[in-house]
Enzyme design. Sequence first.
Site, short mmCIF file in Angstrom:
data_model
loop_
_atom_site.label_atom_id
_atom_site.label_comp_id
_atom_site.label_asym_id
_atom_site.label_seq_id
_atom_site.Cartn_x
_atom_site.Cartn_y
_atom_site.Cartn_z
N ASP A 1 3.87 -0.18 -7.30
CA ASP A 1 2.54 -0.43 -7.90
C ASP A 1 1.47 0.36 -7.14
O ASP A 1 0.32 0.38 -7.56
CB ASP A 1 2.22 -1.92 -7.86
N HIS B 1 -1.31 0.45 -9.72
CA HIS B 1 -2.10 -0.50 -8.92
C HIS B 1 -2.71 -1.60 -9.81
O HIS B 1 -3.91 -1.82 -9.79
CB HIS B 1 -3.20 0.23 -8.14
N GLU C 1 -2.42 7.94 -4.38
CA GLU C 1 -2.93 7.39 -5.65
C GLU C 1 -4.43 7.59 -5.84
O GLU C 1 -4.93 7.56 -6.96
CB GLU C 1 -2.62 5.89 -5.74
N ARG D 1 0.86 -1.19 0.00
CA ARG D 1 0.00 0.00 0.00
C ARG D 1 0.89 1.23 0.00
O ARG D 1 1.94 1.25 0.66
CB ARG D 1 -0.90 0.03 1.24
P1 NAI Z 1 -1.82 -11.22 4.57
O1 NAI Z 1 -2.75 -10.73 5.62
O2 NAI Z 1 -1.90 -12.64 4.13
O3 NAI Z 1 -0.30 -10.96 5.03
C1 NAI Z 1 0.16 -9.78 5.61
C2 NAI Z 1 1.36 -10.14 6.46
O4 NAI Z 1 1.95 -8.92 6.93
C3 NAI Z 1 0.99 -10.99 7.69
O5 NAI Z 1 1.80 -12.14 7.73
C4 NAI Z 1 1.28 -10.05 8.85
O6 NAI Z 1 1.72 -10.75 10.02
C5 NAI Z 1 2.37 -9.17 8.26
N1 NAI Z 1 2.59 -7.94 9.01
C6 NAI Z 1 1.70 -7.18 9.69
N2 NAI Z 1 2.32 -6.15 10.27
C7 NAI Z 1 3.64 -6.26 9.96
C8 NAI Z 1 4.80 -5.48 10.30
N3 NAI Z 1 4.74 -4.40 11.08
N4 NAI Z 1 5.99 -5.89 9.80
C9 NAI Z 1 6.09 -6.99 9.02
N5 NAI Z 1 5.03 -7.76 8.69
C10 NAI Z 1 3.82 -7.39 9.16
O7 NAI Z 1 -2.01 -10.23 3.34
P2 NAI Z 1 -1.63 -10.49 1.81
O8 NAI Z 1 -2.77 -11.12 1.10
O9 NAI Z 1 -0.29 -11.12 1.74
O10 NAI Z 1 -1.56 -8.98 1.27
C11 NAI Z 1 -0.60 -8.07 1.77
C12 NAI Z 1 -0.96 -6.68 1.32
O11 NAI Z 1 -0.80 -6.58 -0.10
C13 NAI Z 1 -2.46 -6.30 1.52
O12 NAI Z 1 -2.71 -5.85 2.83
C14 NAI Z 1 -2.64 -5.22 0.51
O13 NAI Z 1 -2.34 -3.99 1.12
C15 NAI Z 1 -1.61 -5.53 -0.56
N6 NAI Z 1 -2.24 -5.92 -1.83
C16 NAI Z 1 -1.89 -5.23 -2.96
C17 NAI Z 1 -2.46 -5.53 -4.19
C18 NAI Z 1 -2.07 -4.82 -5.44
O14 NAI Z 1 -2.77 -4.96 -6.47
N7 NAI Z 1 -0.99 -4.06 -5.44
C19 NAI Z 1 -3.50 -6.57 -4.29
C20 NAI Z 1 -3.76 -7.28 -3.05
C21 NAI Z 1 -3.16 -6.93 -1.87
#
Ligand code: NAI
Length: 326
Positions: A254, A291, A259, A230
Amino acid sequence: MFSARTYDRASFSARSASSDHRFRFVEARLTTDTAALAEGSQAVCAFVNDDLSDAVLVQLAAAGVRHLALRSAGYNHVDLDTAARLGLSVVRVPAYSPNAVAEHTIALILAVNRHIPRAHDRVRDRNFSLEGLVGFDLSGKTVGVIGTGKIGALVARLLWHFRCNVIAADPVVDPGLVELGVTYVALDDLWPRCDIISLNAPLLDSTHHLVNASTIARCKRGVMMVNTGRGPLVDTAAVVEALKSGQIGSLALDVYEEERTLFFEDRSSDILDDDVFARLLTFPNVLITAHQAFLTEEALAAIAEVTIANLDDLAAGRPCANAVTA
Ligand code: NAI
């Protein structure tokens, strides 16, 4: 459905015909100016840059909307306290295609490292000079993955296959990655060790401006920074300064902090009034996509299928496994 593009219409129309739901597709972004278009709908289907703040939710509830169906995994843009107060249920699509985002992350790393967009532009212009196009081998480089959830874990695995030395920072350790040889370190210890840093954490209070002037200063000089998480994970103004000084060697994004008013629209005829973004566009070592990491056939199909199943649950008054609460 707000912010509905041709690809959303196609994926939802194909699947909604056999459901009880009828979609009204609106291209406009959801804001206080457009919320009234939801009049007569029981649910609103929204995307990442739709405005789901207190003011908009109050308008939607007054228009008779009972449910918010997010076409995204992230829900940092929803005022969940207001939604709860107004009795609006919120559902999301927790994982539509982690592969799509992870693979795009790798595409950005390869493309910015090997200057692929610049090289392509040159060849089209019959400029076959290689000056300024030197990259580096990924093999043997240390990559730090911040956030090893569904997407970050795949990024780590793909980079491992490139023979990178992968280290990770996440309060939750993925035992599968440890088995593969990924080393978990405290976030504080990650910065100075990495040649490449990939941001795959969600946007939370604790992760806002994770990359800032002081963490950048702790990085190796010339580090590559990649953000497909993000925008606000990164203090963009600090990143611009670090690009100017060479402390950051290359940057691939991305997502962008501001944005919301830029991405998903054709603004090619507009005067760009975001000076920070305009400055980013001047660097030869910066690559930005708007994005689009999620944008694959498979992800769009999954978004439509899960959203319709979520709406089935809401319409039937059943508990929904993808409900989001404050
Ligand atoms: P997820 O919930 O499976 O994984 C997020 C991970 O981040 C978890 O393991 C969590 O413990 C960790 N985390 C939380 N706080 C942290 C910190 N302070 N330091 C290090 N790690 C920390 O989520 P997922 O599906 O892997 O997605 C991650 C992010 O990707 C989403 O929240 C979203 O913002 C972004 N995303 C971007 C997209 C795009 O098109 N560019 C599409 C989908 C998601």
